[in-house]
Design an enzyme around this catalytic site. Structure first.
Site, mmCIF file in Angstrom:
data_model
loop_
_atom_site.group_PDB
_atom_site.id
_atom_site.type_symbol
_atom_site.label_atom_id
_atom_site.label_comp_id
_atom_site.label_asym_id
_atom_site.label_seq_id
_atom_site.Cartn_x
_atom_site.Cartn_y
_atom_site.Cartn_z
ATOM 1 N N SER A 99 0.768 -1.133 -0.001
ATOM 2 C CA SER A 99 0.026 0.097 -0.083
ATOM 3 C C SER A 99 0.809 1.202 0.065
ATOM 4 C CB SER A 99 -0.946 0.120 1.262
ATOM 5 O OG SER A 99 -0.175 -0.030 2.447
ATOM 6 N N TYR A 100 2.051 1.311 0.216
ATOM 7 C CA TYR A 100 3.082 2.479 0.228
ATOM 8 C C TYR A 100 3.185 2.946 -1.004
ATOM 9 C CZ TYR A 100 4.327 1.004 4.962
ATOM 10 O OH TYR A 100 4.171 0.866 6.544
ATOM 11 N N GLY A 101 3.166 2.258 -2.052
ATOM 12 C CA GLY A 101 3.777 2.645 -3.442
ATOM 13 C C GLY A 101 5.037 3.220 -3.679
#
Ligand SMILES: NC(=O)c1ccc[n+]([C@@H]2O[C@H](COP(=O)([O-])OP(=O)(O)OC[C@H]3O[C@@H](n4cnc5c(N)ncnc54)[C@H](OP(=O)(O)O)[C@@H]3O)[C@@H](O)[C@H]2O)c1
Length: 302
Positions: A46-48
Site C-alpha cells: 500500500s505504500y507505493g
C-alpha cells in the site's frame, strides 16, 4: 550496526531498518542507508514505494533483508497469492524475506489467510511470516492458524511517548521469542516528543552523551529485548543520524530518567476505533487543530 536475531530463526537483522511509508527521496538514499549498516528495508504493497525499493536493491539483493506487507483487503487466499506475486514483481526479487499481514481483517478467517501464507512459504516465494498491528489474542490465533511455520514478528507502534505495547504485547513477544518491529519509533513528529518532555530530559541527555534527540529515541527502543526499529528519513542527514543510533547503549540512569520523567500514553481500544473512523480530510483538520493547542493540552490528545 548491532544486529538482533529475528525471533529464533538464527537470522541476524540490523537493529535499525529503513521505513518507507511516505518516502520520496529515491533509491540512492536507501543505498546510503544500507551502506551505513541498515541493510533491512520495510515496505508494503500500500505504500507505493516498491519501485524505489526495487531500484535500491539492484545488485545488492543478497545483502539486504526485505520486509513487505499484504493489505487486509487481499487476505482471501487467491488475492493473497496474487498480491505476493505483485510485490515480487514490483520489487524485482525472487523471494521476500519477511511477509507481514499489514493489519488484522476480522472479515476474513485468519485460517484462510495463513493457509495462503504457508503456501507462498512452501513455494519459496517468502522466507518468514510476520504480522503487524496484531494484539496478543490476534497473534495467538495467527500462530495457531499458520501451524508448521512460525510467526516471527509483529510490527507495531512503539516509541518513548506511546508505550501501549508494554502492557501485554511486548512481554508476550519477549517471552515467546517473537521480534517486535517498532514503527514510528520517532513518534512521527519530534515536536510531539518535546511536548511530552516539559523538564527537558532529552536535551540534558543529548548534552551529556553527544547523541541527537532522534538517536536517543531510537536507542531507548533498542535497549528493549527483542525490539528492532524502522524509522523513516527523507534526507541524508536524517538517515545517517538514524543509523548512528546503534553501536552504543543509553546508561541505566538515562533510561530511568526517560522512563519516569517523559510523559507517555497507553492507547485503549477506543483510541483505535477513533483512528479507524477519523480518516481523510477530517483527520487532517483534527491534526491541524491539535497542533495549534498549547503543549500541555496537546499532550493529552496526541
Ligand atoms: N505497519 C504499520 O501499520 C505502519 C504504520 C506506520 C509506519 N510504519 C512503518 O514505520 C516506518 C517509520 O514510521 P513513521 O514514518 O510513521 O515515523 P517515524 O520514523 O517515527 O518518523 C518519521 C519522521 O521523522 C523524521 N526524521 C527522521 N529522521 C530524523 C532525524 N534524525 N531527526 C529528526 N527527524 C527525523 C522524518 O523526517 P523526513 O521524512 O523529513 O526525513 C519524518 O518526518 C514507516 O516508514 C513504515 O515503514 C508501519
Amino acid at each position: 550496526m548491532l544486529t538482533k536475531e529475528l525471533a529464533r530463526t538464527g537470522v541476524l537483522l540490523p537493529e535499525i531498518g529503513l521505513g518507507t511509508w511516505d518516502y520520496h527521496a529515491g533509491p540512492d538514499l536507501l543505498r546510503k542507508g544500507f551502506e551505513a549498516g541498515a541493510w533491512f528495508v520495510d515496505t508494503a504493497e500500500s505504500y507505493g514505494t516498491d519501485h524505489i525499493v526495487g531500484e535500491a536493491l539492484r545488485g545488492l539483493r543478497d545483502r539486504v533483508f526485505v520486509a513487505t506487507k499484504v493489505s487486509p483487503h487481499n487476505f482471501r487466499a487467491a488475492d493473497f497469492r496474487k498480491s505476493v506475486d505483485g510485490s515480487l514483481q514490483r520489487l524485482g526479487i525472487e523471494t521476500i524475506d519477511l511477509l507481514q499481514l499489514h493489519q488484522p481483517n476480522p472479515e476474513i478467517p485468519i485460517e484462510e489467510t495463513m493457509g495462503a501464507m504457508a503456501s507462498v512459504i512452501d513455494a519459496g516465494k517468502v522466507r518468514f511470516a510476520g504480522v503487524s498491528n496484531f494484539s496478543v489474542a490476534q497473534l495467538q490465533q495467527a500462530r495457531k492458524a499458520l501451524g508448521k511455520h512460525p510467526v516471527v514478528s509483529n510490527q507495531v507502534r512503539y516509541n518513548l511517548i506511546d508505550r501501549t505495547i508494554e502492557k501485554d504485547l511486548l512481554p508476550y513477544c519477549q517471552a515467546e521469542g517473537i521480534t517486535v518491529i517498532a514503527y514510528s519509533p520517532l513518534a512521527r513528529y519530534l515536536h510531539r516528543v518535546r511536548d511530552a518532555d516539559p523538564r527537558g530530559v532529552l536535551d540534558a541527555i543529548s548534552r551529556e552523551t553527544g547523541k541527537t534527540i532522534a538517536q536517543i529515541l531510537l536507542n531507548w527502543c533498542l535497549c528493549k529485548e527483542g525490539v528492532v526499529v524502522i524509522p523513516k528519513g527523507n534526507s541524508e542527514e536524517h538517515v545517517l543520524d538514524m543509523c548512528g543510533a546503534s553501536d552504543w547503549r543509553l546508561s541505566a540512569e538515562h533510561l530511568a530518567l526517560l522512563d519516569t520523567k517523559v510523559h507517555y500514553r497507553r492507547r485503549r481500544r477506543v483510541d483505535a476505533l477513533a483512528r479507524r473512523w477519523l480518516r481523510g480530510p477530517l483527520a487532517t483538520m483534527a491534526r491541524e487543530t491539535i497542533r495549534r493547542l498549547p503543549p500541555s493540552l496537546r499532550r493529552r490528545l496526541t
